[in-house]
Design a protein around this motif. Structure first.
Motif, short mmCIF file in Angstrom:
data_model
loop_
_atom_site.label_atom_id
_atom_site.label_comp_id
_atom_site.label_asym_id
_atom_site.label_seq_id
_atom_site.Cartn_x
_atom_site.Cartn_y
_atom_site.Cartn_z
N LEU A 64 0.83 -1.21 0.00
CA LEU A 64 0.00 0.00 0.00
C LEU A 64 0.86 1.25 0.00
N VAL A 65 1.92 1.26 0.79
CA VAL A 65 2.80 2.43 0.81
C VAL A 65 3.43 2.63 -0.56
N GLU A 66 3.85 1.56 -1.19
CA GLU A 66 4.46 1.68 -2.52
C GLU A 66 3.44 2.20 -3.54
N LEU A 67 2.21 1.71 -3.46
CA LEU A 67 1.18 2.14 -4.41
C LEU A 67 0.80 3.60 -4.21
N THR A 68 0.97 4.10 -3.00
CA THR A 68 0.53 5.47 -2.71
C THR A 68 1.65 6.49 -2.83
N ARG A 69 2.68 6.16 -3.55
CA ARG A 69 3.73 7.16 -3.83
C ARG A 69 3.15 8.27 -4.69
N ARG A 70 2.04 7.98 -5.35
CA ARG A 70 1.24 8.98 -6.06
C ARG A 70 -0.17 8.87 -5.47
N PRO A 71 -0.99 9.92 -5.49
CA PRO A 71 -2.32 9.85 -4.90
C PRO A 71 -3.19 8.77 -5.56
N VAL A 72 -3.77 7.90 -4.74
CA VAL A 72 -4.62 6.82 -5.23
C VAL A 72 -5.84 6.73 -4.32
N SER A 73 -7.02 6.50 -4.92
CA SER A 73 -8.23 6.39 -4.11
C SER A 73 -8.27 5.05 -3.38
N VAL A 74 -9.05 5.01 -2.33
CA VAL A 74 -9.22 3.78 -1.55
C VAL A 74 -9.78 2.67 -2.43
N ALA A 75 -10.73 3.00 -3.29
CA ALA A 75 -11.33 2.01 -4.18
C ALA A 75 -10.29 1.43 -5.14
N GLU A 76 -9.42 2.28 -5.68
CA GLU A 76 -8.37 1.80 -6.58
C GLU A 76 -7.37 0.90 -5.85
N LEU A 77 -7.06 1.24 -4.61
CA LEU A 77 -6.14 0.40 -3.83
C LEU A 77 -6.73 -0.99 -3.61
N ALA A 78 -8.03 -1.03 -3.31
CA ALA A 78 -8.68 -2.33 -3.11
C ALA A 78 -8.64 -3.15 -4.39
N ALA A 79 -8.87 -2.51 -5.51
CA ALA A 79 -8.84 -3.22 -6.79
C ALA A 79 -7.42 -3.70 -7.12
#
Length: 128
Positions: A64-79
């Motif tokens: 999750l930390v790696e994916l959020t190096r750029r702004p990402v929505s909660v829904a996109e993170l779940a997907a």
């Protein structure tokens, strides 16, 4: 020629999906996040955030930390992680508590349509 015996099979392995882990094991049995998170809230890793400095974090936290190096929505993170939104909310709450990410919620009421539009839609549906 002798055939090699197959490796031992475990019930928790799936050839197609890989290791199968129940969501409650990722959250430690917790079903509610420590903070309320909207589906469209953006999560952003804090500058210099190092999830490896926290050995108690799961690999999903680190991802999750790696994916959020750029702004990402909660829904996109779940997907992206192929996890339930509730699980991702709990995991993001863990990261917030450790100061690894920040969450930017949408403004309340910013996306609400005008009452006249809603009344027109209801009238149109009743006419059907």
């Amino acid at each position: 020629m002798r055939a090699e015996s197959p490796a031992p099979r475990h019930e928790w392995l799936d050839a197609d999906a890989g290791p199968v882990v129940r969501p409650y094991t990722l959250t430690g049995g917790r079903v509610r996040p420590t903070v309320r998170l909207d589906l469209v809230a953006f999560v952003l890793a804090n500058r210099g955030a190092d999830p490896f400095a926290h050995p108690q974090l799961h690999p999903e936290h680190r991802r999750l930390v790696e994916l959020t190096r750029r702004p990402v929505s909660v829904a996109e993170l779940a997907a992206e992680l192929d996890l339930a939104v509730g699980v991702v909310r709990v995991l993001v709450g863990d990261l917030l508590a450790r100061g690894l990410v920040t969450v930017h919620e949408p403004r309340r009421g910013a996306f609400l349509p005008d009452d006249n539009i809603l009344k027109a839609v209801v009238s149109g549906l009743r006419a059907l």
